[in-house]
Scaffold this active site. Structure first.
Site, PDB file in Angstrom:
ATOM      1  N   THR A 208       0.847  -1.195   0.000  1.00 50.79           N
ATOM      2  CA  THR A 208       0.000   0.000   0.000  1.00 50.79           C
ATOM      3  C   THR A 208       0.882   1.244   0.000  1.00 50.79           C
ATOM      4  O   THR A 208       2.087   1.160  -0.297  1.00 50.79           O
ATOM      5  CB  THR A 208      -0.974  -0.018   1.198  1.00 50.79           C
ATOM      6  OG1 THR A 208      -1.911   1.053   1.070  1.00 50.79           O
ATOM      7  CG2 THR A 208      -0.243   0.100   2.519  1.00 50.79           C
ATOM      8  N   ASN A 209       0.323   2.396   0.306  1.00 51.26           N
ATOM      9  CA  ASN A 209       1.085   3.637   0.333  1.00 51.26           C
ATOM     10  C   ASN A 209       0.589   4.503   1.483  1.00 51.26           C
ATOM     11  O   ASN A 209      -0.283   4.098   2.251  1.00 51.26           O
ATOM     12  CB  ASN A 209       0.978   4.372  -1.004  1.00 51.26           C
ATOM     13  CG  ASN A 209      -0.465   4.616  -1.408  1.00 51.26           C
ATOM     14  OD1 ASN A 209      -1.192   5.356  -0.750  1.00 51.26           O
ATOM     15  ND2 ASN A 209      -0.900   3.979  -2.491  1.00 51.26           N
ATOM     16  N   HIS A 210       1.138   5.708   1.584  1.00 54.76           N
ATOM     17  CA  HIS A 210       0.859   6.557   2.749  1.00 54.76           C
ATOM     18  C   HIS A 210      -0.368   7.439   2.586  1.00 54.76           C
ATOM     19  O   HIS A 210      -0.652   8.259   3.470  1.00 54.76           O
ATOM     20  CB  HIS A 210       2.070   7.444   3.044  1.00 54.76           C
ATOM     21  CG  HIS A 210       3.297   6.698   3.476  1.00 54.76           C
ATOM     22  ND1 HIS A 210       3.331   5.914   4.605  1.00 54.76           N
ATOM     23  CD2 HIS A 210       4.529   6.603   2.896  1.00 54.76           C
ATOM     24  CE1 HIS A 210       4.526   5.374   4.738  1.00 54.76           C
ATOM     25  NE2 HIS A 210       5.275   5.773   3.713  1.00 54.76           N
ATOM     26  N   SER A 211      -1.103   7.326   1.508  1.00 52.37           N
ATOM     27  CA  SER A 211      -2.239   8.222   1.292  1.00 52.37           C
ATOM     28  C   SER A 211      -3.298   8.044   2.377  1.00 52.37           C
ATOM     29  O   SER A 211      -3.724   6.927   2.672  1.00 52.37           O
ATOM     30  CB  SER A 211      -2.862   7.956  -0.082  1.00 52.37           C
ATOM     31  OG  SER A 211      -4.026   8.728  -0.248  1.00 52.37           O
TER      32      SER A 211
END
Length: 395
Positions: A208-211
């Site tokens: 995933t990512n930090h959004s």
């Protein structure tokens, strides 16, 4: 949206009056001019002085107060109001409003005003479910009133059910919607994506990512507050659903793509604010991968490009989170994805990274015109983007 707006807040005799104090405070902090009208029953729970202290404005309790600054209170307040909010609204007051009665300062103001009316019920569950109450709420809806809630939960009686006054953030959302429902996006359907997608490695782990999803949620709220019907396709976790916004929860890039394609069939605009994973594991393990002494290699496959896939007769807006060559990289996406507009932000810039409440974006349109915006709240950024979307609709 609320700054400078004239709000008449009607407070009726419910234990939920204490929530109205917080609502009056938050409206005032947002820049609204709040004139409070209290029924006799409301003054048994909280004092007029409490509202006056929070709003710094006179509080009306008597339609025949000779010392009032208003010559004829119900006429003057009715004329000035841009929205009338009755919160909490008791069964008794709802019935009087539905019948068009005018026997106290609040009901006479409502009858004398052309401002939109928002009613937030607060009562015991059996009272809310009574056929007469439902019929009265139906009458108010038919006349154009916005009914906010009620919510479900534990009530003052100790019972659990429908009848709780909505919390302040929800009420603020309803008020902003009521003020803007005839705005420049009225009659339009806007699809917004938000959050970072999660691509499963096994039943436990994901890529995933930090959004955080805050930017997409702010765009959705801004579009709602300008009169649009908003569909929010969200992979965000932990953010409350915005009132009066249809939220479609998703997790993976493919799920988001499927949801966006389905919802854009009748859309006027698509605003892709989500941080969609570019790659996913080629295979997903059925069981948790056990830790061992060996390194683990995961083969990745490209995910679907949602903006390139979603085609149709609607305005297309993308986002680009970049760490270098901001304008060049974002401009290339305008061309490759056939976008009408892109909002690019440098994630290394202070105040515009992931998880913040502010953003600093550069707007690039299909003619390669570049507009750098200052550091703004994400809600303000959303409105600047929607200014451009509204202009595209007009063109």
């Amino acid at each position: 949206m609320l700054s400078g707006k004239r709000v008449v807040l009607g407070v009726t005799g419910s234990i939920a009056c204490y929530k109205a104090l917080d609502l009056a405070s938050k409206l005032t902090q947002a820049g609204a001019l709040v004139d409070t009208i209290m029924t006799r029953g409301a003054t048994q729970f909280v004092t007029p002085l409490a509202f006056r202290s929070l709003t710094h404005r006179p509080v009306v309790t008597d339609a025949f107060d000779a010392d009032s600054e208003y010559a004829v209170e119900h006429v003057e307040l009715a004329r000035q109001a841009e929205v009338i909010v009755v919160a909490p609204a008791t069964v008794h007051t709802i019935a009087k409003l539905a019948m068009g009665m005018a026997d106290d300062p609040l009901t006479t103001t409502v009858v004398a005003s052309r401002a939109p009316l928002m009613v937030a019920p607060a009562m015991d569950a059996d009272m809310f479910e009574h056929p007469a109450t439902q019929e009265n709420l139906g009458r108010l809806r038919q006349r154009g009133a916005v009914i906010a809630g009620p919510g479900q939960g534990r009530l003052a009686s100790g019972l659990t059910g429908w009848g709780r006054l909505l919390e302040t953030p929800e009420l603020l959302g309803y008020i902003a919607h009521t003020l803007g429902r005839n705005g420049d996006l009225s009659g339009r359907t806007v699809v917004v994506s938000a959050g970072g997608t999660a691509e499963p490695i096994d039943p436990v782990r994901v890529i995933t990512n930090h959004s955080s999803g805050k930017m997409g949620y702010a765009v959705a709220e801004a579009a709602r507050d300008r009169g649009a019907r908003v569909v929010l396709v969200s992979a965000a976790k932990g953010l409350p659903n915005p009132p009066l916004v249809e939220v479609v929860p998703v997790s993976t890039a493919q799920q988001m793509c499927d949801a966006v394609l389905a919802r854009t069939e009748e859309a006027d605009a698509l605003i892709m604010a989500a941080a969609v994973a570019d790659y996913r594991p080629l295979t997903t393990a059925d069981q948790k991968i056990k830790k061992s002494d060996d390194d683990l290699s995961i083969q990745l496959a490209k995910t679907v490009d949602i903006l390139a896939t979603a085609r149709g007769d609607f305005v297309r807006v993308g986002f680009a989170a970049e760490s270098e060559n901001l304008v060049a990289n974002a401009a290339a996406k305008v061309t490759s994805k056939s976008l009408d507009l892109i909002a690019a932000n440098d994630i290394t810039s202070e105040g515009s990274g992931f998880g913040t409440d502010t953003n600093r974006v550069t707007l690039i349109d299909r003619d390669m015109n570049v507009e750098e915006l200052p550091l703004l709240t994400k809600y303000e950024v959303g409105n600047r983007i929607l200014d451009r979307v509204a202009r595209l609709f007009r063109d």
